[in-house]
Design a protein around this motif. Sequence first.
Motif, PDB file in Angstrom:
ATOM      1  N   GLY A   1       0.825  -1.207   0.000  1.00 47.33           N
ATOM      2  CA  GLY A   1       0.000   0.000   0.000  1.00 47.33           C
ATOM      3  C   GLY A   1       0.853   1.247   0.000  1.00 47.33           C
ATOM      4  N   GLY A   2       0.470   2.240   0.808  1.00 44.69           N
ATOM      5  CA  GLY A   2       1.226   3.482   0.860  1.00 44.69           C
ATOM      6  C   GLY A   2       0.852   4.433  -0.266  1.00 44.69           C
ATOM      7  N   ALA A   3       1.604   5.504  -0.365  1.00 45.79           N
ATOM      8  CA  ALA A   3       1.350   6.503  -1.417  1.00 45.79           C
ATOM      9  C   ALA A   3       2.683   6.941  -2.006  1.00 45.79           C
ATOM     10  CB  ALA A   3       0.589   7.695  -0.857  1.00 45.79           C
ATOM     11  N   TYR A   4       3.151   6.179  -2.983  1.00 42.51           N
ATOM     12  CA  TYR A   4       4.443   6.437  -3.620  1.00 42.51           C
ATOM     13  C   TYR A   4       4.237   7.378  -4.803  1.00 42.51           C
ATOM     14  CZ  TYR A   4       6.333   2.710  -0.741  1.00 42.51           C
ATOM     15  OH  TYR A   4       6.747   1.948   0.325  1.00 42.51           O
ATOM     16  N   ILE A   5       4.121   8.660  -4.471  1.00 44.81           N
ATOM     17  CA  ILE A   5       3.777   9.621  -5.509  1.00 44.81           C
ATOM     18  C   ILE A   5       4.811  10.740  -5.557  1.00 44.81           C
ATOM     19  CG2 ILE A   5       1.278   9.298  -5.549  1.00 44.81           C
ATOM     20  CD1 ILE A   5       1.252  11.722  -3.480  1.00 44.81           C
ATOM     21  N   PRO A   6       5.021  11.300  -6.749  1.00 50.53           N
ATOM     22  CA  PRO A   6       5.897  12.469  -6.812  1.00 50.53           C
ATOM     23  C   PRO A   6       5.240  13.660  -6.114  1.00 50.53           C
ATOM     24  CG  PRO A   6       5.010  11.967  -8.999  1.00 50.53           C
ATOM     25  CD  PRO A   6       4.562  10.877  -8.073  1.00 50.53           C
ATOM     26  N   GLU A   7       6.069  14.589  -5.665  1.00 52.75           N
ATOM     27  CA  GLU A   7       5.584  15.740  -4.888  1.00 52.75           C
ATOM     28  C   GLU A   7       4.484  16.513  -5.616  1.00 52.75           C
ATOM     29  OE1 GLU A   7       6.223  16.339  -1.825  1.00 52.75           O
ATOM     30  OE2 GLU A   7       5.192  18.268  -1.691  1.00 52.75           O
ATOM     31  N   MET A   8       4.522  16.507  -6.949  1.00 48.87           N
ATOM     32  CA  MET A   8       3.526  17.255  -7.721  1.00 48.87           C
ATOM     33  C   MET A   8       2.107  16.774  -7.432  1.00 48.87           C
ATOM     34  SD  MET A   8       6.546  16.821  -9.278  1.00 48.87           S
ATOM     35  CE  MET A   8       6.686  15.834 -10.736  1.00 48.87           C
ATOM     36  N   LEU A   9       1.962  15.513  -7.008  1.00 50.15           N
ATOM     37  CA  LEU A   9       0.624  14.992  -6.713  1.00 50.15           C
ATOM     38  C   LEU A   9       0.234  15.152  -5.250  1.00 50.15           C
ATOM     39  CD1 LEU A   9       0.414  11.656  -8.747  1.00 50.15           C
ATOM     40  CD2 LEU A   9      -0.808  13.782  -9.170  1.00 50.15           C
ATOM     41  N   HIS A  10       1.175  15.597  -4.453  1.00 54.21           N
ATOM     42  CA  HIS A  10       0.944  15.593  -3.015  1.00 54.21           C
ATOM     43  C   HIS A  10      -0.296  16.375  -2.575  1.00 54.21           C
ATOM     44  CE1 HIS A  10       1.539  16.675   1.240  1.00 54.21           C
ATOM     45  NE2 HIS A  10       1.909  15.420   1.324  1.00 54.21           N
ATOM     46  N   PRO A  11      -0.493  17.623  -3.074  1.00 57.18           N
ATOM     47  CA  PRO A  11      -1.672  18.371  -2.592  1.00 57.18           C
ATOM     48  C   PRO A  11      -2.984  17.634  -2.884  1.00 57.18           C
ATOM     49  CG  PRO A  11      -0.159  19.839  -3.751  1.00 57.18           C
ATOM     50  CD  PRO A  11       0.335  18.438  -3.985  1.00 57.18           C
ATOM     51  N   ASN A  12      -3.115  17.102  -4.099  1.00 54.20           N
ATOM     52  CA  ASN A  12      -4.337  16.388  -4.450  1.00 54.20           C
ATOM     53  C   ASN A  12      -4.550  15.140  -3.609  1.00 54.20           C
ATOM     54  OD1 ASN A  12      -5.733  17.788  -6.451  1.00 54.20           O
ATOM     55  ND2 ASN A  12      -4.233  17.188  -7.997  1.00 54.20           N
TER      56      ASN A  12
ATOM     57  N   PRO B   1       5.247  24.726  -6.638  1.00 51.71           N
ATOM     58  CA  PRO B   1       4.560  25.956  -6.216  1.00 51.71           C
ATOM     59  C   PRO B   1       3.376  25.666  -5.299  1.00 51.71           C
ATOM     60  CG  PRO B   1       4.988  26.013  -8.578  1.00 51.71           C
ATOM     61  CD  PRO B   1       5.341  24.634  -8.110  1.00 51.71           C
ATOM     62  N   GLU B   2       2.856  24.458  -5.328  1.00 53.41           N
ATOM     63  CA  GLU B   2       1.702  24.107  -4.494  1.00 53.41           C
ATOM     64  C   GLU B   2       2.105  23.589  -3.114  1.00 53.41           C
ATOM     65  OE1 GLU B   2      -0.415  25.288  -7.597  1.00 53.41           O
ATOM     66  OE2 GLU B   2       1.073  23.732  -7.963  1.00 53.41           O
ATOM     67  N   THR B   3       3.397  23.368  -2.906  1.00 50.64           N
ATOM     68  CA  THR B   3       3.827  22.823  -1.614  1.00 50.64           C
ATOM     69  C   THR B   3       3.723  23.898  -0.521  1.00 50.64           C
ATOM     70  OG1 THR B   3       5.405  21.463  -2.848  1.00 50.64           O
ATOM     71  CG2 THR B   3       5.661  21.517  -0.461  1.00 50.64           C
ATOM     72  N   ALA B   4       3.019  23.571   0.537  1.00 47.21           N
ATOM     73  CA  ALA B   4       2.795  24.538   1.620  1.00 47.21           C
ATOM     74  C   ALA B   4       4.102  24.819   2.371  1.00 47.21           C
ATOM     75  CB  ALA B   4       1.738  24.000   2.581  1.00 47.21           C
TER      76      ALA B   4
ATOM     77  N   SER C   1       9.397  23.986 -11.201  1.00 46.24           N
ATOM     78  CA  SER C   1       8.973  25.354 -11.536  1.00 46.24           C
ATOM     79  C   SER C   1       7.463  25.507 -11.635  1.00 46.24           C
ATOM     80  CB  SER C   1       9.617  25.786 -12.846  1.00 46.24           C
ATOM     81  OG  SER C   1       9.106  25.009 -13.910  1.00 46.24           O
ATOM     82  N   SER C   2       6.777  24.453 -12.043  1.00 47.30           N
ATOM     83  CA  SER C   2       5.314  24.539 -12.137  1.00 47.30           C
ATOM     84  C   SER C   2       4.754  23.145 -11.940  1.00 47.30           C
ATOM     85  CB  SER C   2       4.893  25.072 -13.502  1.00 47.30           C
ATOM     86  OG  SER C   2       5.238  24.136 -14.495  1.00 47.30           O
ATOM     87  N   SER C   3       3.459  23.079 -11.723  1.00 45.41           N
ATOM     88  CA  SER C   3       2.854  21.767 -11.548  1.00 45.41           C
ATOM     89  C   SER C   3       2.745  21.095 -12.901  1.00 45.41           C
ATOM     90  CB  SER C   3       1.472  21.911 -10.931  1.00 45.41           C
ATOM     91  OG  SER C   3       1.617  22.454  -9.654  1.00 45.41           O
ATOM     92  N   SER C   4       3.720  20.291 -13.202  1.00 45.16           N
ATOM     93  CA  SER C   4       3.745  19.670 -14.523  1.00 45.16           C
ATOM     94  C   SER C   4       4.679  18.478 -14.511  1.00 45.16           C
ATOM     95  CB  SER C   4       4.231  20.681 -15.559  1.00 45.16           C
ATOM     96  OG  SER C   4       5.589  20.986 -15.311  1.00 45.16           O
ATOM     97  N   THR C   5       4.661  17.751 -15.614  1.00 50.36           N
ATOM     98  CA  THR C   5       5.683  16.745 -15.849  1.00 50.36           C
ATOM     99  C   THR C   5       6.855  17.449 -16.521  1.00 50.36           C
ATOM    100  OG1 THR C   5       4.368  16.246 -17.815  1.00 50.36           O
ATOM    101  CG2 THR C   5       4.185  14.731 -15.976  1.00 50.36           C
ATOM    102  N   THR C   6       7.981  16.741 -16.692  1.00 48.41           N
ATOM    103  CA  THR C   6       9.155  17.386 -17.275  1.00 48.41           C
ATOM    104  C   THR C   6       8.886  17.815 -18.718  1.00 48.41           C
ATOM    105  OG1 THR C   6      10.012  15.223 -17.899  1.00 48.41           O
ATOM    106  CG2 THR C   6      10.811  16.154 -15.829  1.00 48.41           C
TER     107      THR C   6
END
Lengths: 400, 255
Positions: free
Chosen positions: A19-30, B153-156, B175-180
Amino acid sequence: MNMQTYQQPDVHGYYGRFGGAYIPEMLHPNVEELQSRYLEIMQEPSFQLEFRDLLRDYVGRPTPLYFAKRLSAAYGTNIYLKREDLCHTGAHKINNTIGQILLAQKLGKNRIIAETGAGQHGVATATVCALKGVECIVYMGEKDIERQAPNVARMRMLGAKVVAATSGSKTLKDATNEAIRDWINNPSDTHYIIGSVVGPHPYPDMVARFQSVISEETRWQLKEKTGSELPTHVIACVGGGSNAAGAFYHFLDELSVQLVAVEAAGHGVNSGLSAATTALGKPGVLHGSKSLVMQTEDGQVVEPHSISAGLDYPGIGPLHANLFDSGRGQFLAVTDEDALRAAFDVARTEGIIPALETAHAFSALSQLSLKATDQVVICLSGRGDKDLATYMKQMEMMGI
Amino acid sequence: MSRIQTLFQQKHKRVLNVYCTAGYPELNSTLPVMESLQANRADLIELGMPYSDPLADGPVIQQSSAIALENGMTIARLFEQLEGFRDRITVPVILMGYMNPVLQYGFERFCADAARVGVDGLILPDLPEYEFETEYGAIIRKYGLDFIFLVTPETAEQRVKKLDKLSSGFLYAVSSSSTTGSNKQMNSVQDYLQRLESYQLKNPVLVGFGIKDRESFDAACAHANGAIIGTAYIKALEGAKDVGTATKEFLSTIV
């Protein structure tokens, strides 16, 4: 020490070691928003009321628990079919998409994305988006778009945009990657409706809860019919494992109930063309959770094979990986050929044409030693309309 | 002090980190590419370990990974290629990749081999901080490797500070919420980078994703210690006859 429970993950989303949540930081807020709010939203009376209403009036629940008399006689036991094939859109998938669209609305998301393999989850997602008037984008492997033209047409007719996943092997796993990439690129307005008990925490638990209506109904329906809420066996097919999770859910901690999960052996478990993840997979990380994953020695994810697109997935939900690991679940594998045979048997014994996925669950009957006193529940997860092309090819070969 | 920390002691501004995919464009390009990056003023090298399902990457880096895998690149082969590379390359080298192949290789064995051949740090974007803190961080530290977390940018604020605390070497500011390789505009990131600056983080900050030319490099460097170029460089290597020439031409447009 806490009592062992198979039903719920710990606070970090672990079922045992999976289980767990192995996600890149970009998905963290969601993902964090979902983690912190899904239970609270699902328990709100207004949510429960609308969810239950839609399941009843729109999906057509409760689905019948049908005593399959001739099939029972053929196997010398008592077989009950949980008729998820009678749900609107033809499979259990819509239980989850109804739940998730309501959740997405509570979260204020107005754009929905989904992945789909055979197209059943895509159709179920496009359906609820049409119902709610919400934008819907479905990612589907380029190869699957070619193979599943009727479901692609259904999604388009329902107003969804179907986007081809052209990376990797161009099938379900890659459609899932593309959906996750879309989510990364659209962090604020988008909810990702995952179709199975896979993905980062809380998806496995959330989807299992939405599907748990299957076993919730089974318990009281079985009691009405037999006087006991508990069957001896529950059988369900497993790709990612959403119908199995729903069919097992309220029996997971009832240790007298044997839980039988049926995977797709393809051409045979050791043929190199198989999707039997518990037999062939090793612990790894795929699509955001740690589970069993079919992979090479170097850790590259391999493309599985099954005649059934819905079981053609190289991973398995972490809940099921834990059932396998702990021995709580019994895992069987059924070949393409045996699944096809079972589909024809069921069609001619009970007048029900099952989906190819479900046919695997039926075929498991012949691998079990069932007694005359056993009460067996099979989750009839979907109907076979979508598989007619495959069935027609088979009839040609059989000279029917 | 690690090689990465030493670098940032000597250079605070306009630090250039260039990403390349191991085994791309040819299986044996890894070392020649790294040498040409060093020769053409890259301050750090981020070496990507190809994976079949690279979730955080856009189409260009995905494609380079697919080609590298077809070329036969594996983690085991990469460590063979890196054997003795410190005789020729002095700039810090970071391995970037996804958890699954690393777990399959064996996490501790991976860290041990990386440290042994002379790798300085790791970026594993799908290793979350909970698992880092409870399981993997101690192993990474045991072998003296730096570990770099990503922030967006979304990280608190509180989370940025926590990830900064857990990181060593530098912090990777997406730099932005995106893939490379996305085309989102760089000028909108100034507020975000200034915000990071105001947190007075313990680590230097390098900006990545969408840095593709001198303009975006300059924009990224205005409020950070430097930037990371990936997709644009992979594109420059595509179909190049000679990686040395391609690298020289590409980097001359940046620094």
